[in-house]
Write a protein that holds these residues in place. Structure first.
Motif, PDB file in Angstrom:
ATOM      1  N   VAL A  42      -3.828  -9.290   7.031  1.00  0.00           N
ATOM      2  CA  VAL A  42      -2.815  -7.869   7.276  1.00  0.00           C
ATOM      3  C   VAL A  42      -1.459  -7.922   7.636  1.00  0.00           C
ATOM      4  CG1 VAL A  42      -3.009  -5.899   7.660  1.00  0.00           C
ATOM      5  CG2 VAL A  42      -5.046  -6.994   7.374  1.00  0.00           C
ATOM      6  N   LEU A  43       0.337  -8.138   6.690  1.00  0.00           N
ATOM      7  CA  LEU A  43       1.068  -8.639   7.013  1.00  0.00           C
ATOM      8  C   LEU A  43       1.721  -6.937   8.324  1.00  0.00           C
ATOM      9  CD1 LEU A  43       2.750 -10.303   3.883  1.00  0.00           C
ATOM     10  CD2 LEU A  43       0.995 -11.306   5.576  1.00  0.00           C
ATOM     11  N   ASP A  44       1.832  -6.264   7.630  1.00  0.00           N
ATOM     12  CA  ASP A  44       2.338  -5.046   8.522  1.00  0.00           C
ATOM     13  C   ASP A  44       1.560  -3.708   8.265  1.00  0.00           C
ATOM     14  OD1 ASP A  44       2.740  -3.806   5.973  1.00  0.00           O
ATOM     15  OD2 ASP A  44       5.023  -4.148   6.822  1.00  0.00           O
ATOM     16  N   GLU A  45       1.685  -2.716   8.382  1.00  0.00           N
ATOM     17  CA  GLU A  45       0.874  -1.610   7.722  1.00  0.00           C
ATOM     18  C   GLU A  45       0.690  -0.872   7.002  1.00  0.00           C
ATOM     19  OE1 GLU A  45       4.491   1.386   9.444  1.00  0.00           O
ATOM     20  OE2 GLU A  45       2.301   1.337  10.186  1.00  0.00           O
ATOM     21  N   ASN A  46       1.554  -1.568   6.012  1.00  0.00           N
ATOM     22  CA  ASN A  46       1.570  -0.926   4.635  1.00  0.00           C
ATOM     23  C   ASN A  46       1.523  -2.725   3.762  1.00  0.00           C
ATOM     24  OD1 ASN A  46       4.219   0.922   5.983  1.00  0.00           O
ATOM     25  ND2 ASN A  46       2.779   1.554   4.378  1.00  0.00           N
ATOM     26  N   THR A  47       1.440  -3.338   4.439  1.00  0.00           N
ATOM     27  CA  THR A  47       1.185  -4.599   3.016  1.00  0.00           C
ATOM     28  C   THR A  47       0.175  -6.144   3.659  1.00  0.00           C
ATOM     29  OG1 THR A  47       3.463  -4.936   3.264  1.00  0.00           O
ATOM     30  CG2 THR A  47       2.573  -6.858   2.136  1.00  0.00           C
ATOM     31  N   LEU A  48      -0.929  -6.471   2.797  1.00  0.00           N
ATOM     32  CA  LEU A  48      -1.673  -6.729   2.682  1.00  0.00           C
ATOM     33  C   LEU A  48      -1.577  -8.457   1.651  1.00  0.00           C
ATOM     34  CD1 LEU A  48      -5.121  -4.593   1.873  1.00  0.00           C
ATOM     35  CD2 LEU A  48      -4.490  -5.775   3.741  1.00  0.00           C
ATOM     36  N   LEU A  49      -2.385  -9.304   2.246  1.00  0.00           N
ATOM     37  CA  LEU A  49      -2.075 -11.007   1.824  1.00  0.00           C
ATOM     38  C   LEU A  49      -3.185 -11.298   1.104  1.00  0.00           C
ATOM     39  CD1 LEU A  49       0.126 -13.023   1.573  1.00  0.00           C
ATOM     40  CD2 LEU A  49      -1.009 -14.092   3.559  1.00  0.00           C
ATOM     41  N   LEU A  50      -3.192 -11.358  -0.369  1.00  0.00           N
ATOM     42  CA  LEU A  50      -4.779 -11.141  -0.542  1.00  0.00           C
ATOM     43  C   LEU A  50      -5.067 -12.925  -1.290  1.00  0.00           C
ATOM     44  CD1 LEU A  50      -4.843  -8.368  -2.668  1.00  0.00           C
ATOM     45  CD2 LEU A  50      -5.814  -8.370  -0.530  1.00  0.00           C
TER      46      LEU A  50
ATOM     47  N   LEU B 114     -10.688 -10.803 -12.037  1.00  0.00           N
ATOM     48  CA  LEU B 114     -10.839 -10.305 -10.540  1.00  0.00           C
ATOM     49  C   LEU B 114     -10.309  -8.954 -10.647  1.00  0.00           C
ATOM     50  CD1 LEU B 114     -10.595 -11.328  -7.425  1.00  0.00           C
ATOM     51  CD2 LEU B 114      -8.442 -12.199  -7.623  1.00  0.00           C
ATOM     52  N   ILE B 115     -10.944  -7.800  -9.389  1.00  0.00           N
ATOM     53  CA  ILE B 115      -9.065  -6.458  -9.089  1.00  0.00           C
ATOM     54  C   ILE B 115      -9.371  -7.431  -7.816  1.00  0.00           C
ATOM     55  CG2 ILE B 115     -10.399  -3.950  -9.079  1.00  0.00           C
ATOM     56  CD1 ILE B 115     -13.082  -4.088 -10.283  1.00  0.00           C
ATOM     57  N   TYR B 116      -8.181  -6.577  -8.041  1.00  0.00           N
ATOM     58  CA  TYR B 116      -7.322  -7.518  -6.688  1.00  0.00           C
ATOM     59  C   TYR B 116      -6.532  -6.394  -5.601  1.00  0.00           C
ATOM     60  CZ  TYR B 116      -2.302  -7.238  -9.260  1.00  0.00           C
ATOM     61  OH  TYR B 116      -1.726  -6.755  -9.187  1.00  0.00           O
ATOM     62  N   ASP B 117      -6.379  -4.915  -6.765  1.00  0.00           N
ATOM     63  CA  ASP B 117      -6.326  -4.097  -5.983  1.00  0.00           C
ATOM     64  C   ASP B 117      -6.754  -2.600  -5.913  1.00  0.00           C
ATOM     65  OD1 ASP B 117      -4.323  -1.882  -4.815  1.00  0.00           O
ATOM     66  OD2 ASP B 117      -2.443  -2.223  -6.761  1.00  0.00           O
ATOM     67  N   LEU B 118      -7.286  -2.544  -5.168  1.00  0.00           N
ATOM     68  CA  LEU B 118      -9.031  -2.076  -4.327  1.00  0.00           C
ATOM     69  C   LEU B 118      -7.503  -0.341  -3.664  1.00  0.00           C
ATOM     70  CD1 LEU B 118     -11.648  -3.243  -3.413  1.00  0.00           C
ATOM     71  CD2 LEU B 118     -11.522  -2.609  -5.811  1.00  0.00           C
ATOM     72  N   THR B 119      -6.634  -0.275  -3.375  1.00  0.00           N
ATOM     73  CA  THR B 119      -5.790   0.426  -3.345  1.00  0.00           C
ATOM     74  C   THR B 119      -6.285   2.385  -4.014  1.00  0.00           C
ATOM     75  OG1 THR B 119      -3.896   0.505  -4.181  1.00  0.00           O
ATOM     76  CG2 THR B 119      -4.531  -0.643  -2.133  1.00  0.00           C
ATOM     77  N   SER B 120      -6.560   2.232  -4.637  1.00  0.00           N
ATOM     78  CA  SER B 120      -6.606   3.371  -5.564  1.00  0.00           C
ATOM     79  C   SER B 120      -8.146   3.512  -5.290  1.00  0.00           C
ATOM     80  CB  SER B 120      -6.080   3.230  -6.850  1.00  0.00           C
ATOM     81  OG  SER B 120      -6.929   2.118  -7.959  1.00  0.00           O
TER      82      SER B 120
ATOM     83  N   ILE C 152       1.283  -1.519  -0.068  1.00  0.00           N
ATOM     84  CA  ILE C 152      -0.005  -0.078   0.155  1.00  0.00           C
ATOM     85  C   ILE C 152       1.415   1.479   0.169  1.00  0.00           C
ATOM     86  CG2 ILE C 152      -1.692   1.699   1.788  1.00  0.00           C
ATOM     87  CD1 ILE C 152      -2.659  -1.388   2.242  1.00  0.00           C
ATOM     88  N   ARG C 153       0.687   2.686  -0.898  1.00  0.00           N
ATOM     89  CA  ARG C 153       1.101   3.514  -1.174  1.00  0.00           C
ATOM     90  C   ARG C 153       0.981   4.652   0.069  1.00  0.00           C
ATOM     91  NH1 ARG C 153       2.494   3.212  -7.685  1.00  0.00           N
ATOM     92  NH2 ARG C 153       3.216   0.878  -7.983  1.00  0.00           N
ATOM     93  N   ASN C 154      -0.397   5.224  -0.521  1.00  0.00           N
ATOM     94  CA  ASN C 154      -0.114   6.646  -0.237  1.00  0.00           C
ATOM     95  C   ASN C 154      -2.066   6.439   0.940  1.00  0.00           C
ATOM     96  OD1 ASN C 154       1.570   8.178  -1.468  1.00  0.00           O
ATOM     97  ND2 ASN C 154       0.858   7.853  -3.187  1.00  0.00           N
ATOM     98  N   SER C 155      -2.252   5.193   0.908  1.00  0.00           N
ATOM     99  CA  SER C 155      -3.644   4.974   1.530  1.00  0.00           C
ATOM    100  C   SER C 155      -3.589   4.531   3.218  1.00  0.00           C
ATOM    101  CB  SER C 155      -4.274   3.537   0.731  1.00  0.00           C
ATOM    102  OG  SER C 155      -4.432   4.487  -0.607  1.00  0.00           O
ATOM    103  N   ASN C 156      -4.065   4.904   3.545  1.00  0.00           N
ATOM    104  CA  ASN C 156      -4.792   4.702   5.112  1.00  0.00           C
ATOM    105  C   ASN C 156      -4.749   2.794   4.911  1.00  0.00           C
ATOM    106  OD1 ASN C 156      -6.504   3.783   7.759  1.00  0.00           O
ATOM    107  ND2 ASN C 156      -4.694   5.250   8.899  1.00  0.00           N
ATOM    108  N   MET C 157      -4.350   1.418   6.199  1.00  0.00           N
ATOM    109  CA  MET C 157      -4.844   0.835   5.928  1.00  0.00           C
ATOM    110  C   MET C 157      -6.003  -0.011   6.251  1.00  0.00           C
ATOM    111  SD  MET C 157      -4.091  -2.367   5.617  1.00  0.00           S
ATOM    112  CE  MET C 157      -2.307  -2.656   5.161  1.00  0.00           C
ATOM    113  N   GLU C 158      -6.927   1.230   7.513  1.00  0.00           N
ATOM    114  CA  GLU C 158      -7.517   0.923   7.891  1.00  0.00           C
ATOM    115  C   GLU C 158      -9.392   1.187   6.400  1.00  0.00           C
ATOM    116  OE1 GLU C 158      -8.962  -0.201  10.642  1.00  0.00           O
ATOM    117  OE2 GLU C 158      -6.403  -1.397  10.452  1.00  0.00           O
TER     118      GLU C 158
END
Length: 648
Positions: free
Chosen positions: A201-209, A271-277, A175-181
């Protein structure tokens, strides 16, 4: 005071004749570098000295205006600092020179005047790359990836991995510019099979999908290959409906990077796997802009579902034309660049810079893509046909008791062509008193019923109409039999429809239908005869043909036993509703006078040798009469023609 007096005189002399010798002090040098028109930029203390006069305390010739004297001290200090920076730049050696000599190739004027926005964008991009590397290093340092093995990189922020323990596939998303929550909230709000699911959730900047598997590839790969445009448009149609659901949840997607969308190997699912945008509608976006970024986001406006219409429009443009949307493309030039039916009516409503000219939502985009797919390869169908008959050379046969015919019906509504052909062939039974009447009534009644019901014949009921029309033909034959008091009357019957490009067949008796494809003959009907009945019972065909007459049939029209299930269709003979025809396929209907006289190989050779259906049908009949001629011989030969109107 003496130095101060010299500085005053120097300035005073410059005001008189515009010339001055090189100053001795740094502060004097600053004054020499200023033009007479810029006196108001001088520090307040120096202005005061000038205004107070020169030698003998005489008034200055050009006293400063009141507003110049009263300028804030901060402005003078800022201007001094700027002048100092200019001087340092002038004294610094040019880049690429030696011994402080000017550079041989100074930068061009357009390079020097590069827009500030471009510099800022480059700086932001560099910062993002640094951040990504830092995040990656952080993950590696923390040991998050120790249980995973990298399979492939999907995008700049995502990697496909396999768990060394359970051997399952996952996607690691940074995750780049987004808040994990905020990101978790978006994922959890979308209960859709086409949206990625968070495994952990692996850490505050990383997701496991969760990963659907290696057979899912990035959409960007398919767009580059453009092997099947129709499938790609189908995927984008599903994509539009999925983003429509996201919009209804209060979010805008805004970044339609195709590398963040996975497509199955069959090109039927995504499959849209990246919703961080994804962001809340009404958000203003800043940062790195891609070719898929909505037009208004680049201009600093907030984004919403109409912005997403523009985003998917960029993907559609790239899919159709094999290149990213040009920066200078505008609503007027779109028509000149596209100029394709259906697409020109659709695409401007996606990629117009003017929001009010776009589709209102992604549902409208999905529906528009469906219409384009339906017309992407518009099909037009036609039939070439020929009927040929011969009474034969049997002295005892004084009448040709066969009948055959064909009727085609075509409509074009809203650009869609509907084409249907009905055909039939009947072989009157020579042992009856009125075989010729029976065959004629069967064919005519079939066509009468066809014309009365032609608008109601569809794929789902075509076989039932064949059965019903055949039963109606039988009823008319029985009516004639009773009216004329005929003891015996009967006919074989083979008939069918070609509905657009689908072939439907029905038969009673031993008149046959064949498909000729790639010069190979395939029988589509099954004889209702004693020979066939014995073969079905397990007898050897060669022995049966030697001992049993081929002319004995077990079903015919003219019988009072006939009901709808009495008629065989392809559902009975081939266990399928229809055959999908291909261009240049031929359909041959014939009576036993042909197939009893000629082998399948001979029929294949004649239809292959003769290019026109007229010549082929004529040669088939003549060859059959030459080989046997003991019976009437009739053929109906159809050639299917498919014209593909490709709009891309």
């Amino acid at each position: 005071m003496e130095n101060e007096k010299e500085e005053k005189e120097f300035i005073h002399d410059k005001n008189i004749d515009g010339k001055a010798s090189k100053p001795q002090e740094k502060s004097e040098a600053k004054e020499v570098g200023k033009e007479e028109s810029n006196k108001e930029e001088m520090p307040s203390n120096e202005v005061k000295e000038i205004s107070e006069g020169s030698e003998n305390n005489q008034p200055a010739e050009n006293p400063p205006k009141e507003e110049e004297v009263s300028r804030p001290q901060e402005e003078f200090e800022a201007e001094e600092k700027k002048a100092e920076e200019v001087k340092q730049e002038e004294e610094a050696p040019s880049e690429g020179s030696e011994n402080n000599q000017p550079a041989e190739n100074p930068p061009k004027e357009e390079e020097a005047s590069k827009p500030q926005e471009e510099f800022e964008a480059e700086e932001i991009e560099k910062a993002e790359e640094v951040k990504q590397e830092e995040t990656k290093e952080k993950i590696e340092r923390s040991g998050i990836l120790k249980n995973f093995e990298e399979v492939e990189k999907l995008s700049s922020s995502s990697t496909r991995v396999i768990d060394k323990t359970d051997k399952k596939m996952y996607i690691i998303l940074r995750i780049r510019n987004s808040n994990m929550e905020d990101v978790k909230k978006i994922y959890n709000s979308m209960h859709n099979k086409r949206i990625g699911k968070i495994k952990k959730v692996l850490d505050e900047n990383t997701l496991l999908l969760e990963d659907p598997g290696k057979d899912y590839k990035p959409l960007s790969n398919l767009i580059k290959s453009r092997q099947n445009i129709e499938n790609l448009l189908f995927i984008l149609e599903k994509f539009a409906y999925t983003i429509f659901a996201l919009n209804k949840s209060g979010y805008a997607f805004f970044n339609f990077d195709p590398s963040k969308i996975l497509v199955s190997e069959s090109e039927k699912e995504l499959l849209i796997y990246d919703l961080t945008s994804a962001v809340k509608k009404g958000t203003k976006i800043s940062g790195i802009f891609t070719p898929y970024t909505p037009y208004e986001a680049i201009k600093g406006a907030s984004i919403d579902e109409v912005s997403d219409v523009y985003g998917i429009g960029t993907l559609i443009y790239e899919t159709l034309f094999g290149q990213q949307i040009p920066e200078d493309l505008n609503y007027i030039s779109i028509g000149k660049n596209i100029n394709k039916p259906y697409i020109i009516q659709f695409l401007p409503k996606c990629i117009s810079a003017e929001r009010e000219k776009r589709f209102p939502n992604m549902y409208s985009v999905g529906y528009g893509l469906k219409k384009i797919r339906e017309n992407l390869h518009k099909k037009h169908y036609n039939i070439e046909h020929s009927e040929f008959s011969n009474i034969g050379i049997n002295p005892s046969r004084t009448e040709d008791e066969d009948a055959a015919g064909l009727i085609s019906y075509r409509t074009i509504v809203r650009g869609q062509s509907e084409f249907i052909t009905a055909f039939a062939l009947a072989d009157g039974m020579g042992g009856g008193e009125a075989g010729d009447v029976a065959s004629e009534v069967a064919v005519k009644t079939f066509f009468d019923n066809f014309m009365k019901n032609v608008k109601n014949i569809k794929e789902e009921n075509a076989n039932q109409f064949i059965r019903n029309f055949t039963v109606n033909s039988n009823e008319e034959i029985l009516k004639i039999k009773n009216e004329r008091r005929i003891n015996e009357i009967g006919t074989t019957f083979v008939c069918g429809f070609i509905l657009n490009n689908k072939l439907y067949i029905g038969n009673v008796g031993d008149s046959r239908a064949y498909l000729i494809r790639d010069n190979k003959l395939k029988q589509l009907t099954k004889d209702h005869s004693l020979v066939q009945k014995l073969i079905d019972s397990g007898g050897k065909k060669e022995e049966i043909l030697k001992t049993t007459s081929r002319s004995i049939i077990t079903k015919n029209l003219g019988s009072d036993k006939i009901k709808a299930d009495y008629v065989d269709t392809l559902e009975n003979t081939l266990k399928q509703e229809y055959i999908e025809l291909k261009n240049d396929d031929k359909v041959l209907l014939c009576c036993d006078g042909l197939w009893d006289a000629l082998s399948e190989k001979e029929i294949e050779e004649i239809t292959q040798k003769e290019k026109s259906v007229d010549e082929s049908s004529k040669m088939l009949v003549e060859k059959a009469v030459e080989e046997d001629g003991s019976d009437n011989t009739t053929v109906l030969l159809l050639k299917f023609i498919e014209i593909d109107e490709n709009i891309i």
